[in-house]
Design a protein around this motif. Sequence first.
Motif, PDB file in Angstrom:
ATOM      1  N   LEU A 167       6.810   9.644  37.268  1.00  0.00           N
ATOM      2  CA  LEU A 167       6.474   8.249  37.501  1.00  0.00           C
ATOM      3  C   LEU A 167       4.965   8.061  37.641  1.00  0.00           C
ATOM      4  O   LEU A 167       4.394   7.082  37.133  1.00  0.00           O
ATOM      5  N   LYS A 168       4.321   8.995  38.304  1.00  0.00           N
ATOM      6  CA  LYS A 168       2.864   8.933  38.424  1.00  0.00           C
ATOM      7  C   LYS A 168       2.208   9.009  37.044  1.00  0.00           C
ATOM      8  O   LYS A 168       1.261   8.256  36.754  1.00  0.00           O
ATOM      9  N   LYS A 169       2.727   9.883  36.195  1.00  0.00           N
ATOM     10  CA  LYS A 169       2.193   9.997  34.836  1.00  0.00           C
ATOM     11  C   LYS A 169       2.464   8.716  34.044  1.00  0.00           C
ATOM     12  O   LYS A 169       1.572   8.201  33.360  1.00  0.00           O
ATOM     13  N   LEU A 205      -0.302   5.423  32.188  1.00  0.00           N
ATOM     14  CA  LEU A 205      -0.411   5.072  30.774  1.00  0.00           C
ATOM     15  C   LEU A 205      -0.704   3.584  30.605  1.00  0.00           C
ATOM     16  O   LEU A 205      -0.077   2.742  31.238  1.00  0.00           O
ATOM     17  N   LYS A 206      -1.660   3.270  29.747  1.00  0.00           N
ATOM     18  CA  LYS A 206      -1.955   1.884  29.444  1.00  0.00           C
ATOM     19  C   LYS A 206      -0.811   1.243  28.671  1.00  0.00           C
ATOM     20  O   LYS A 206      -0.405   0.111  28.919  1.00  0.00           O
ATOM     21  N   GLY A 207      -0.273   1.984  27.709  1.00  0.00           N
ATOM     22  CA  GLY A 207       0.834   1.494  26.896  1.00  0.00           C
ATOM     23  C   GLY A 207       1.474   2.655  26.160  1.00  0.00           C
ATOM     24  O   GLY A 207       0.976   3.776  26.197  1.00  0.00           O
ATOM     25  N   LYS A 217       8.627   4.010  32.948  1.00  0.00           N
ATOM     26  CA  LYS A 217       8.393   3.519  34.313  1.00  0.00           C
ATOM     27  C   LYS A 217       9.643   2.850  34.874  1.00  0.00           C
ATOM     28  O   LYS A 217       9.996   3.031  36.041  1.00  0.00           O
ATOM     29  N   VAL A 218      10.298   2.059  34.028  1.00  0.00           N
ATOM     30  CA  VAL A 218      11.492   1.344  34.463  1.00  0.00           C
ATOM     31  C   VAL A 218      12.635   2.314  34.715  1.00  0.00           C
ATOM     32  O   VAL A 218      13.348   2.236  35.726  1.00  0.00           O
ATOM     33  N   TRP A 262      14.004  12.673  29.297  1.00  0.00           N
ATOM     34  CA  TRP A 262      13.461  14.009  29.102  1.00  0.00           C
ATOM     35  C   TRP A 262      11.990  14.004  29.532  1.00  0.00           C
ATOM     36  O   TRP A 262      11.204  13.170  29.073  1.00  0.00           O
ATOM     37  N   VAL A 263      11.613  14.951  30.400  1.00  0.00           N
ATOM     38  CA  VAL A 263      10.269  15.014  30.974  1.00  0.00           C
ATOM     39  C   VAL A 263       9.677  16.394  30.726  1.00  0.00           C
ATOM     40  O   VAL A 263      10.308  17.413  31.045  1.00  0.00           O
ATOM     41  N   ASP A 264       8.485  16.443  30.144  1.00  0.00           N
ATOM     42  CA  ASP A 264       7.814  17.707  29.875  1.00  0.00           C
ATOM     43  C   ASP A 264       7.541  18.460  31.177  1.00  0.00           C
ATOM     44  O   ASP A 264       7.024  17.894  32.143  1.00  0.00           O
ATOM     45  N   LYS A 265       7.881  19.750  31.199  1.00  0.00           N
ATOM     46  CA  LYS A 265       7.735  20.548  32.421  1.00  0.00           C
ATOM     47  C   LYS A 265       6.278  20.710  32.847  1.00  0.00           C
ATOM     48  O   LYS A 265       5.985  20.828  34.041  1.00  0.00           O
ATOM     49  N   ASN A 266       5.370  20.758  31.900  1.00  0.00           N
ATOM     50  CA  ASN A 266       3.963  21.019  32.214  1.00  0.00           C
ATOM     51  C   ASN A 266       3.167  19.750  32.494  1.00  0.00           C
ATOM     52  O   ASN A 266       2.392  19.696  33.447  1.00  0.00           O
ATOM     53  N   THR A 267       3.365  18.718  31.676  1.00  0.00           N
ATOM     54  CA  THR A 267       2.560  17.499  31.800  1.00  0.00           C
ATOM     55  C   THR A 267       3.270  16.386  32.560  1.00  0.00           C
ATOM     56  O   THR A 267       2.648  15.402  32.946  1.00  0.00           O
ATOM     57  N   TYR A 268       4.576  16.508  32.727  1.00  0.00           N
ATOM     58  CA  TYR A 268       5.423  15.480  33.334  1.00  0.00           C
ATOM     59  C   TYR A 268       5.394  14.170  32.551  1.00  0.00           C
ATOM     60  O   TYR A 268       5.617  13.094  33.093  1.00  0.00           O
ATOM     61  N   GLU A 269       5.126  14.287  31.268  1.00  0.00           N
ATOM     62  CA  GLU A 269       5.153  13.122  30.387  1.00  0.00           C
ATOM     63  C   GLU A 269       6.564  12.905  29.856  1.00  0.00           C
ATOM     64  O   GLU A 269       7.217  13.847  29.412  1.00  0.00           O
ATOM     65  N   ALA A 270       7.046  11.670  29.917  1.00  0.00           N
ATOM     66  CA  ALA A 270       8.379  11.358  29.398  1.00  0.00           C
ATOM     67  C   ALA A 270       8.373  11.446  27.878  1.00  0.00           C
ATOM     68  O   ALA A 270       7.456  10.966  27.220  1.00  0.00           O
ATOM     69  N   LYS A 271       9.425  12.071  27.322  1.00  0.00           N
ATOM     70  CA  LYS A 271       9.499  12.296  25.880  1.00  0.00           C
ATOM     71  C   LYS A 271      10.514  11.395  25.191  1.00  0.00           C
ATOM     72  O   LYS A 271      10.285  10.922  24.082  1.00  0.00           O
ATOM     73  N   LYS A 272      11.644  11.199  25.832  1.00  0.00           N
ATOM     74  CA  LYS A 272      12.649  10.322  25.231  1.00  0.00           C
ATOM     75  C   LYS A 272      13.620   9.844  26.301  1.00  0.00           C
ATOM     76  O   LYS A 272      13.715  10.419  27.393  1.00  0.00           O
TER      77      LYS A 272
END
Length: 212
Positions: free
Chosen positions: A23-25, A29-31, A112-113, A169-179
């Motif tokens: 969620l922090k990641k 993000l701007k968009g 985010k949602v 799905w969340v990347d283990k290293n960056t915590y960025e959502a993928k799908k």
Amino acid sequence: MPASIHGEESGVGKALEVVEKALKKANSLKGIQIYMDQFRELITPIGTQAESKFVMNMGYIDSKNYYYKEVGTSQELYSKNGQCINRFQKDPGYQTWHKLEGCFYELNEHPKVVLNRMKTYLGQVTATEEGNNYVLQLKLSDPGQVKRFQSFRVDPGSAEKFFYDEKIWVDKNTYEAKKVERLFQLTDFKLFEKLNVKVDIQREITEIPWPE
């Protein structure tokens, strides 16, 4: 197949850790640029049915600043601070930009949602591992819990059976959502409704250029 997370990292504690970091990641993000595949099915007792498939590429900043191009209809739509224009590239009468009286799009599948939703119902979220990703999954069986964020054609209050399943799905290293994938099925004594949404989160965007 996803692998369960064992030991000290199992259960609600690990799910909360992944949700909060992701969620922090997502909030930073701007968009986002996404690809969405959505299928809705509605079946009546006499066998008639309404099916709709919706596939689009979308850039999303917020509910008033976004664009999308729908595959199939060739519709393009831009919204800037609530001012909207659209065109249909394959329709000779609408190949130039037309101003719309108003438009509003809330991306319920925005990470985010989704993550905030999972934080709300954390006790019903499981965390597993799949390759380089964590997979967070929320399952609900009470239509009242999702009435706030899901549009129904069938009245949820009359539901005989209800099923809601959402994954991110969340990347283990960056915590960025993928799908994101979201499925709900609702059955009452007269109607059956099914919605299946799949979103691939492609990249971050910082602005949406307004067409010339």
